[in-house]
Design a protein around this motif. Structure first.
Motif, PDB file in Angstrom:
ATOM      1  N   GLU A 261       0.776  -1.161   0.153  1.00  0.00           N
ATOM      2  CA  GLU A 261      -0.064   0.116   0.156  1.00  0.00           C
ATOM      3  C   GLU A 261       0.884   1.034  -0.084  1.00  0.00           C
ATOM      4  O   GLU A 261       0.682   2.122  -0.741  1.00  0.00           O
ATOM      5  N   LEU A 262       1.849   1.352   0.880  1.00  0.00           N
ATOM      6  CA  LEU A 262       2.774   2.473   0.658  1.00  0.00           C
ATOM      7  C   LEU A 262       3.567   2.527  -0.551  1.00  0.00           C
ATOM      8  O   LEU A 262       3.669   3.554  -1.041  1.00  0.00           O
ATOM      9  N   PHE A 263       3.939   1.366  -1.238  1.00  0.00           N
ATOM     10  CA  PHE A 263       4.615   1.638  -2.348  1.00  0.00           C
ATOM     11  C   PHE A 263       3.685   2.252  -3.330  1.00  0.00           C
ATOM     12  O   PHE A 263       4.040   2.920  -4.245  1.00  0.00           O
ATOM     13  N   ARG A 264       2.328   1.781  -3.276  1.00  0.00           N
ATOM     14  CA  ARG A 264       1.386   2.150  -4.367  1.00  0.00           C
ATOM     15  C   ARG A 264       1.037   3.804  -4.155  1.00  0.00           C
ATOM     16  O   ARG A 264       1.065   4.696  -4.998  1.00  0.00           O
ATOM     17  N   HIS A 265       1.209   4.106  -2.683  1.00  0.00           N
ATOM     18  CA  HIS A 265       1.016   5.705  -2.508  1.00  0.00           C
ATOM     19  C   HIS A 265       2.321   6.382  -3.069  1.00  0.00           C
ATOM     20  O   HIS A 265       2.128   7.521  -3.690  1.00  0.00           O
ATOM     21  N   ALA A 266       3.323   5.838  -2.831  1.00  0.00           N
ATOM     22  CA  ALA A 266       4.562   6.434  -3.538  1.00  0.00           C
ATOM     23  C   ALA A 266       4.496   6.586  -5.018  1.00  0.00           C
ATOM     24  O   ALA A 266       4.821   7.602  -5.651  1.00  0.00           O
ATOM     25  N   LEU A 267       3.928   5.605  -5.823  1.00  0.00           N
ATOM     26  CA  LEU A 267       3.813   5.594  -7.186  1.00  0.00           C
ATOM     27  C   LEU A 267       2.859   6.603  -7.738  1.00  0.00           C
ATOM     28  O   LEU A 267       2.837   7.153  -8.620  1.00  0.00           O
ATOM     29  N   ARG A 268       1.769   6.791  -6.902  1.00  0.00           N
ATOM     30  CA  ARG A 268       0.737   7.940  -7.191  1.00  0.00           C
ATOM     31  C   ARG A 268       1.352   9.184  -6.978  1.00  0.00           C
ATOM     32  O   ARG A 268       1.058  10.153  -7.802  1.00  0.00           O
ATOM     33  N   LEU A 269       2.004   9.443  -6.202  1.00  0.00           N
ATOM     34  CA  LEU A 269       3.018  10.494  -6.019  1.00  0.00           C
ATOM     35  C   LEU A 269       4.054  10.734  -6.979  1.00  0.00           C
ATOM     36  O   LEU A 269       4.332  11.956  -7.733  1.00  0.00           O
TER      37      LEU A 269
ATOM     38  N   GLY B 165       6.442   5.814 -11.882  1.00  0.00           N
ATOM     39  CA  GLY B 165       7.816   5.355 -12.315  1.00  0.00           C
ATOM     40  C   GLY B 165       8.655   5.655 -11.528  1.00  0.00           C
ATOM     41  O   GLY B 165       9.820   5.162 -11.768  1.00  0.00           O
ATOM     42  N   ASN B 166       8.480   5.915 -10.239  1.00  0.00           N
ATOM     43  CA  ASN B 166       9.781   5.927  -9.127  1.00  0.00           C
ATOM     44  C   ASN B 166      10.312   4.345  -9.422  1.00  0.00           C
ATOM     45  O   ASN B 166       9.661   3.558  -8.839  1.00  0.00           O
ATOM     46  N   ARG B 167      11.592   4.402  -9.280  1.00  0.00           N
ATOM     47  CA  ARG B 167      12.255   3.085  -9.459  1.00  0.00           C
ATOM     48  C   ARG B 167      12.034   2.396  -8.070  1.00  0.00           C
ATOM     49  O   ARG B 167      11.795   1.235  -8.204  1.00  0.00           O
ATOM     50  N   ALA B 168      12.508   2.929  -7.105  1.00  0.00           N
ATOM     51  CA  ALA B 168      12.659   2.207  -5.456  1.00  0.00           C
ATOM     52  C   ALA B 168      11.151   1.857  -5.339  1.00  0.00           C
ATOM     53  O   ALA B 168      10.882   0.783  -4.788  1.00  0.00           O
ATOM     54  N   ALA B 169      10.114   2.656  -5.439  1.00  0.00           N
ATOM     55  CA  ALA B 169       8.717   2.237  -5.342  1.00  0.00           C
ATOM     56  C   ALA B 169       8.350   1.061  -6.105  1.00  0.00           C
ATOM     57  O   ALA B 169       7.667   0.206  -5.828  1.00  0.00           O
ATOM     58  N   THR B 170       8.722   1.157  -7.232  1.00  0.00           N
ATOM     59  CA  THR B 170       8.483   0.026  -8.279  1.00  0.00           C
ATOM     60  C   THR B 170       8.973  -1.221  -7.919  1.00  0.00           C
ATOM     61  O   THR B 170       8.371  -2.346  -7.932  1.00  0.00           O
ATOM     62  N   ASN B 171      10.085  -1.230  -7.656  1.00  0.00           N
ATOM     63  CA  ASN B 171      10.846  -2.417  -7.118  1.00  0.00           C
ATOM     64  C   ASN B 171      10.348  -2.992  -5.884  1.00  0.00           C
ATOM     65  O   ASN B 171      10.008  -4.093  -5.629  1.00  0.00           O
ATOM     66  N   GLY B 172      10.118  -2.032  -5.134  1.00  0.00           N
ATOM     67  CA  GLY B 172       9.464  -2.225  -3.759  1.00  0.00           C
ATOM     68  C   GLY B 172       8.126  -3.005  -3.782  1.00  0.00           C
ATOM     69  O   GLY B 172       7.734  -3.898  -3.149  1.00  0.00           O
ATOM     70  N   LEU B 173       7.222  -2.475  -4.904  1.00  0.00           N
ATOM     71  CA  LEU B 173       5.894  -3.044  -4.840  1.00  0.00           C
ATOM     72  C   LEU B 173       6.065  -4.446  -5.483  1.00  0.00           C
ATOM     73  O   LEU B 173       5.144  -5.334  -4.936  1.00  0.00           O
ATOM     74  N   ARG B 174       6.918  -4.626  -6.438  1.00  0.00           N
ATOM     75  CA  ARG B 174       7.138  -5.992  -7.160  1.00  0.00           C
ATOM     76  C   ARG B 174       7.405  -6.839  -5.823  1.00  0.00           C
ATOM     77  O   ARG B 174       6.978  -8.241  -5.780  1.00  0.00           O
ATOM     78  N   ALA B 175       8.383  -6.381  -5.021  1.00  0.00           N
ATOM     79  CA  ALA B 175       8.858  -7.378  -4.072  1.00  0.00           C
ATOM     80  C   ALA B 175       7.719  -7.617  -2.804  1.00  0.00           C
ATOM     81  O   ALA B 175       7.473  -8.624  -2.707  1.00  0.00           O
ATOM     82  N   ALA B 176       7.054  -6.729  -2.687  1.00  0.00           N
ATOM     83  CA  ALA B 176       5.856  -7.121  -1.758  1.00  0.00           C
ATOM     84  C   ALA B 176       5.047  -7.862  -2.365  1.00  0.00           C
ATOM     85  O   ALA B 176       3.991  -8.739  -1.622  1.00  0.00           O
ATOM     86  N   GLU B 177       4.415  -7.608  -3.625  1.00  0.00           N
ATOM     87  CA  GLU B 177       3.565  -8.528  -4.299  1.00  0.00           C
ATOM     88  C   GLU B 177       4.063  -9.892  -4.223  1.00  0.00           C
ATOM     89  O   GLU B 177       3.124 -10.882  -3.970  1.00  0.00           O
ATOM     90  N   ALA B 178       5.215  -9.967  -4.463  1.00  0.00           N
ATOM     91  CA  ALA B 178       5.637 -11.433  -4.637  1.00  0.00           C
ATOM     92  C   ALA B 178       5.918 -12.002  -3.302  1.00  0.00           C
ATOM     93  O   ALA B 178       5.525 -13.147  -3.093  1.00  0.00           O
ATOM     94  N   ALA B 179       6.410 -11.246  -2.127  1.00  0.00           N
ATOM     95  CA  ALA B 179       6.184 -11.709  -0.772  1.00  0.00           C
ATOM     96  C   ALA B 179       4.797 -12.256  -0.331  1.00  0.00           C
ATOM     97  O   ALA B 179       4.683 -13.028   0.328  1.00  0.00           O
ATOM     98  N   GLY B 180       3.845 -11.414  -0.887  1.00  0.00           N
ATOM     99  CA  GLY B 180       2.431 -11.560  -0.350  1.00  0.00           C
ATOM    100  C   GLY B 180       1.953 -12.825  -1.032  1.00  0.00           C
ATOM    101  O   GLY B 180       1.263 -13.454  -0.576  1.00  0.00           O
ATOM    102  N   ALA B 181       2.279 -13.237  -2.615  1.00  0.00           N
ATOM    103  CA  ALA B 181       2.045 -14.246  -3.043  1.00  0.00           C
ATOM    104  C   ALA B 181       2.667 -15.639  -2.511  1.00  0.00           C
ATOM    105  O   ALA B 181       1.837 -16.532  -2.594  1.00  0.00           O
ATOM    106  N   THR B 182       3.821 -15.369  -1.829  1.00  0.00           N
ATOM    107  CA  THR B 182       4.021 -16.714  -1.401  1.00  0.00           C
ATOM    108  C   THR B 182       4.059 -16.935   0.110  1.00  0.00           C
ATOM    109  O   THR B 182       4.489 -17.775   0.889  1.00  0.00           O
ATOM    110  N   GLY B 183       3.233 -15.958   0.598  1.00  0.00           N
ATOM    111  CA  GLY B 183       3.089 -15.803   2.178  1.00  0.00           C
ATOM    112  C   GLY B 183       3.702 -15.288   3.096  1.00  0.00           C
ATOM    113  O   GLY B 183       3.572 -15.507   4.407  1.00  0.00           O
ATOM    114  N   ARG B 184       4.880 -14.778   2.499  1.00  0.00           N
ATOM    115  CA  ARG B 184       5.988 -14.157   3.413  1.00  0.00           C
ATOM    116  C   ARG B 184       5.878 -12.786   3.770  1.00  0.00           C
ATOM    117  O   ARG B 184       5.047 -12.116   3.190  1.00  0.00           O
TER     118      ARG B 184
END
Length: 283
Positions: A253-261, A264-283
């Motif tokens: 949610e925070l990474f999405r907030h950063a991307l709305r602001l 294309g922010n690289r750190a937020a984009t990479n963070g969102l991918r990592a968070a979605e991957a972690a969420g998908a694996t239950g970590r």
């Protein structure tokens, strides 16, 4: 002395056509052009020729008014008005009296109960500290230069305890030396002095992350984000901190907030991918 007399001269000359109005126009336009930027004394000096002329005009008008007042009682009221206005301008320009506490001006001001502020060399130490910190990266003795910067910034903070900037810059210098704990304590003091500046808790959060204390880092980033909800850096760093704690959904949610602001922010984009991957694996 020149500024109050110059301002009085400008007011007295306002209704007179010719050169007085041109001087007033120059002072007004130039003042606006300087106020738009940093008001250094060397920029203000360009107005001094005009102010000297207006100050001289004020003196001649006061002298003429005084001579007229001796001959004609009706001339006393305009003179008193001009003198009262000059006293008011002197107070506006020069109060509180700023001088060293061992100077005659400071002692006289205190003796007659005028507002006075003791000047110190805090600004000089602060400027030296900041300059040395900037030079440290290019210095052959980077560590020694940073230590000298630290000494000057500590001296600036000691000489002017109400000034927050020496503490902020001291925190940066300590952080560059890897003295994170000391830097955190300094930043905490700065935050107490200036609680509305989001950059200070953001810096504290970065230092806590360096120390591996994610809970304290989270609290600091949340304080920064509460003060500045539009700060992309705080949103992204908080997301990374939550991700390190295994809280992938909140981090996303925070990474999405950063991307709305900042789309294309690289750190937020990479963070969102990592968070979605972690969420998908239950970590």
């Amino acid at each position: 002395l020149v500024a109050p007399l110059g301002l009085l001269g400008g007011l007295l000359a306002w209704k007179r056509p010719g050169w007085p109005r041109l001087l007033l126009l120059f002072v007004a336009v130039y003042s606006v052009s300087v106020i738009l930027f940093f008001v250094f004394s060397r920029f203000r000096m360009a107005m001094m020729p005009a102010l000297f002329a207006l100050a001289g005009f004020a003196l001649t008008e006061l002298w003429s008014g005084a001579r007229d007042a001796l001959r004609d009682r009706d001339a006393r009221l305009p003179l008193l008005r001009a003198a009262g206005l000059l006293l008011a301008l002197l107070a506006v320009v020069n109060l509180p009296v700023r001088a060293r506490d061992d100077s005659l001006a400071f002692r006289l001001a205190r003796a007659v109960a005028l507002p006075a502020r003791a000047e110190t060399s805090a600004t000089g130490h602060f400027n030296l500290g900041v300059s040395l910190a900037a030079l440290a990266g290019e210095s052959d003795d980077s560590e020694g230069t940073l230590l000298r910067a630290e000494a000057h910034l500590r001296e600036a903070a000691a000489r002017d305890p109400r000034h927050v900037l020496p503490r902020v810059e001291l925190g940066k210098v300590l952080a560059r030396q890897g003295r994170n704990r000391e830097a955190i304590e300094v930043y905490r003091g700065a935050e107490a002095m200036q609680p509305g500046d989001y950059r200070i808790p953001h810096a504290i959060g970065l230092l806590y992350r360096r120390e591996g204390e994610t809970v304290a880092a989270e609290a600091a980033f949340r304080r920064a984000l509460a003060l500045a909800p539009g700060h992309v850096g705080s949103a992204t760093r908080l997301g990374e901190t939550l991700l390190e704690q295994g809280r992938a959904v909140e981090a996303a949610e925070l990474f999405r907030h950063a991307l709305r602001l900042a789309p294309g922010n690289r750190a937020a984009t990479n963070g969102l991918r990592a968070a979605e991957a972690a969420g998908a694996t239950g970590r």
